[in-house]
Scaffold this motif. Structure first.
Motif, PDB file in Angstrom:
ATOM      1  N   LEU A 180      54.558   8.021  35.807  1.00  0.00           N
ATOM      2  CA  LEU A 180      55.880   7.819  35.201  1.00  0.00           C
ATOM      3  C   LEU A 180      56.646   9.131  35.128  1.00  0.00           C
ATOM      4  O   LEU A 180      57.864   9.159  35.344  1.00  0.00           O
ATOM      5  CB  LEU A 180      55.740   7.218  33.804  1.00  0.00           C
ATOM      6  CG  LEU A 180      55.149   5.812  33.740  1.00  0.00           C
ATOM      7  CD1 LEU A 180      54.918   5.393  32.290  1.00  0.00           C
ATOM      8  CD2 LEU A 180      56.040   4.827  34.456  1.00  0.00           C
ATOM      9  N   LEU A 181      55.955  10.205  34.823  1.00  0.00           N
ATOM     10  CA  LEU A 181      56.607  11.519  34.797  1.00  0.00           C
ATOM     11  C   LEU A 181      57.103  11.901  36.191  1.00  0.00           C
ATOM     12  O   LEU A 181      58.205  12.445  36.333  1.00  0.00           O
ATOM     13  CB  LEU A 181      55.654  12.589  34.272  1.00  0.00           C
ATOM     14  CG  LEU A 181      55.256  12.511  32.804  1.00  0.00           C
ATOM     15  CD1 LEU A 181      54.294  13.637  32.452  1.00  0.00           C
ATOM     16  CD2 LEU A 181      56.468  12.542  31.903  1.00  0.00           C
TER      17      LEU A 181
ATOM     18  N   ARG B 212      67.982  20.974  32.969  1.00  0.00           N
ATOM     19  CA  ARG B 212      68.300  20.587  31.588  1.00  0.00           C
ATOM     20  C   ARG B 212      68.260  19.067  31.428  1.00  0.00           C
ATOM     21  O   ARG B 212      67.747  18.549  30.428  1.00  0.00           O
ATOM     22  CB  ARG B 212      69.660  21.143  31.171  1.00  0.00           C
ATOM     23  CG  ARG B 212      69.614  22.606  30.750  1.00  0.00           C
ATOM     24  CD  ARG B 212      70.927  23.095  30.156  1.00  0.00           C
ATOM     25  NE  ARG B 212      71.985  23.229  31.140  1.00  0.00           N
ATOM     26  CZ  ARG B 212      72.085  24.231  32.018  1.00  0.00           C
ATOM     27  NH1 ARG B 212      71.167  25.170  32.033  1.00  0.00           N
ATOM     28  NH2 ARG B 212      73.092  24.276  32.869  1.00  0.00           N
ATOM     29  N   LEU B 213      68.768  18.367  32.408  1.00  0.00           N
ATOM     30  CA  LEU B 213      68.721  16.906  32.381  1.00  0.00           C
ATOM     31  C   LEU B 213      67.269  16.414  32.380  1.00  0.00           C
ATOM     32  O   LEU B 213      66.904  15.531  31.604  1.00  0.00           O
ATOM     33  CB  LEU B 213      69.483  16.333  33.580  1.00  0.00           C
ATOM     34  CG  LEU B 213      69.544  14.817  33.710  1.00  0.00           C
ATOM     35  CD1 LEU B 213      70.197  14.184  32.483  1.00  0.00           C
ATOM     36  CD2 LEU B 213      70.311  14.437  34.972  1.00  0.00           C
ATOM     37  N   LEU B 214      66.444  17.019  33.212  1.00  0.00           N
ATOM     38  CA  LEU B 214      65.020  16.664  33.238  1.00  0.00           C
ATOM     39  C   LEU B 214      64.378  16.956  31.886  1.00  0.00           C
ATOM     40  O   LEU B 214      63.645  16.124  31.340  1.00  0.00           O
ATOM     41  CB  LEU B 214      64.290  17.431  34.347  1.00  0.00           C
ATOM     42  CG  LEU B 214      62.778  17.202  34.423  1.00  0.00           C
ATOM     43  CD1 LEU B 214      62.457  15.742  34.765  1.00  0.00           C
ATOM     44  CD2 LEU B 214      62.153  18.148  35.446  1.00  0.00           C
ATOM     45  N   SER B 215      64.658  18.111  31.317  1.00  0.00           N
ATOM     46  CA  SER B 215      64.097  18.480  30.012  1.00  0.00           C
ATOM     47  C   SER B 215      64.495  17.477  28.934  1.00  0.00           C
ATOM     48  O   SER B 215      63.662  17.068  28.117  1.00  0.00           O
ATOM     49  CB  SER B 215      64.552  19.885  29.599  1.00  0.00           C
ATOM     50  OG  SER B 215      64.010  20.841  30.458  1.00  0.00           O
ATOM     51  N   THR B 216      65.749  17.095  28.937  1.00  0.00           N
ATOM     52  CA  THR B 216      66.242  16.118  27.949  1.00  0.00           C
ATOM     53  C   THR B 216      65.480  14.796  28.094  1.00  0.00           C
ATOM     54  O   THR B 216      65.042  14.209  27.099  1.00  0.00           O
ATOM     55  CB  THR B 216      67.753  15.877  28.133  1.00  0.00           C
ATOM     56  OG1 THR B 216      68.424  17.133  27.936  1.00  0.00           O
ATOM     57  CG2 THR B 216      68.282  14.854  27.157  1.00  0.00           C
ATOM     58  N   LYS B 217      65.311  14.349  29.319  1.00  0.00           N
ATOM     59  CA  LYS B 217      64.595  13.085  29.545  1.00  0.00           C
ATOM     60  C   LYS B 217      63.126  13.223  29.165  1.00  0.00           C
ATOM     61  O   LYS B 217      62.553  12.286  28.577  1.00  0.00           O
ATOM     62  CB  LYS B 217      64.726  12.677  31.018  1.00  0.00           C
ATOM     63  CG  LYS B 217      66.124  12.218  31.384  1.00  0.00           C
ATOM     64  CD  LYS B 217      66.197  11.849  32.847  1.00  0.00           C
ATOM     65  CE  LYS B 217      67.573  11.339  33.210  1.00  0.00           C
ATOM     66  NZ  LYS B 217      67.621  10.876  34.606  1.00  0.00           N
ATOM     67  N   LEU B 218      62.516  14.347  29.475  1.00  0.00           N
ATOM     68  CA  LEU B 218      61.114  14.547  29.135  1.00  0.00           C
ATOM     69  C   LEU B 218      60.882  14.566  27.620  1.00  0.00           C
ATOM     70  O   LEU B 218      59.855  14.082  27.133  1.00  0.00           O
ATOM     71  CB  LEU B 218      60.574  15.842  29.774  1.00  0.00           C
ATOM     72  CG  LEU B 218      60.404  15.814  31.285  1.00  0.00           C
ATOM     73  CD1 LEU B 218      60.096  17.206  31.817  1.00  0.00           C
ATOM     74  CD2 LEU B 218      59.323  14.822  31.697  1.00  0.00           C
ATOM     75  N   GLN B 219      61.848  15.106  26.879  1.00  0.00           N
ATOM     76  CA  GLN B 219      61.741  15.143  25.419  1.00  0.00           C
ATOM     77  C   GLN B 219      61.796  13.735  24.822  1.00  0.00           C
ATOM     78  O   GLN B 219      61.269  13.491  23.739  1.00  0.00           O
ATOM     79  CB  GLN B 219      62.841  16.008  24.823  1.00  0.00           C
ATOM     80  CG  GLN B 219      62.642  17.477  25.066  1.00  0.00           C
ATOM     81  CD  GLN B 219      63.852  18.310  24.651  1.00  0.00           C
ATOM     82  OE1 GLN B 219      64.885  17.787  24.256  1.00  0.00           O
ATOM     83  NE2 GLN B 219      63.705  19.623  24.763  1.00  0.00           N
TER      84      GLN B 219
END
Length: 173
Positions: free
Chosen positions: A138-139, A163-170
């Motif tokens: 999923l990641l 940053r978009l990836l980081s936001t989604k991962l959080q």
């Protein structure tokens, strides 16, 4: 390295160079054969089609980046580790935008989801981590789709995509 492997490596290197210089669509297997100093039929002995050549050449480049990124990865969570690897791979994808689009299209349209570099990435972010193995794919999907959506939105800034990836991962629990 035996002669067969050397020939295959020459074909792969020539294909990558031509794809990079001329683009995937404008490169012929005959040009690849000429550049690698083999007969045209020899290319097809090693690769069933030009798409398979792109897939392997692209994976070779991306895997080398993953190996490089592994050397400096100090992250202890799969999410942060994925973010670290993305900081190496997203710039590569953007630098080779047209080939990246073709690569992911080939993967999706061929019905084959196997990607050597994405499998290696999956292995690296799971390596020794106390994280459910079922969440790692999923990641990887999130990682790929974040890049795809940033391309649709025409983001050239790697920082914005990260940053978009980081936001989604959080947001993932």
């Amino acid at each position: 390295m035996d002669k067969r492997l050397k020939t295959k490596e020459r074909i792969l290197d020539a294909a990558w160079q031509l794809f990079h210089d001329q683009g995937f669509c404008d490169t012929t297997t005959r040009q690849i054969a000429t550049q690698s100093n083999v007969a045209n039929g020899t290319v097809f002995t090693h690769y069933p089609n030009k798409g398979a050549l792109l897939k392997e050449a692209f994976d070779k480049q991306a895997c080398a980046l993953i190996v490089e990124a592994k050397q400096s990865n100090k992250q202890h969570s799969p999410r942060l580790s994925l973010r670290h690897f993305a900081s190496f791979l997203y710039p590569f994808y953007i630098a080779h935008r047209t080939l990246t689009k073709t690569y992911f299209s080939e993967l999706i349209l061929s019905g084959r989801s196997e990607s050597c570099h994405l499998s290696l990435l999956e292995h690296e972010i799971h390596q020794g981590q106390p994280f459910l193995k079922s969440k790692v794919p999923l990641l990887i999907d999130l990682y790929v789709m974040t890049f795809v959506f940033s391309e649709v939105d025409k983001h050239d800034d790697v920082g914005n995509t990260l940053r978009l990836l980081s936001t989604k991962l959080q947001q993932i629990g």
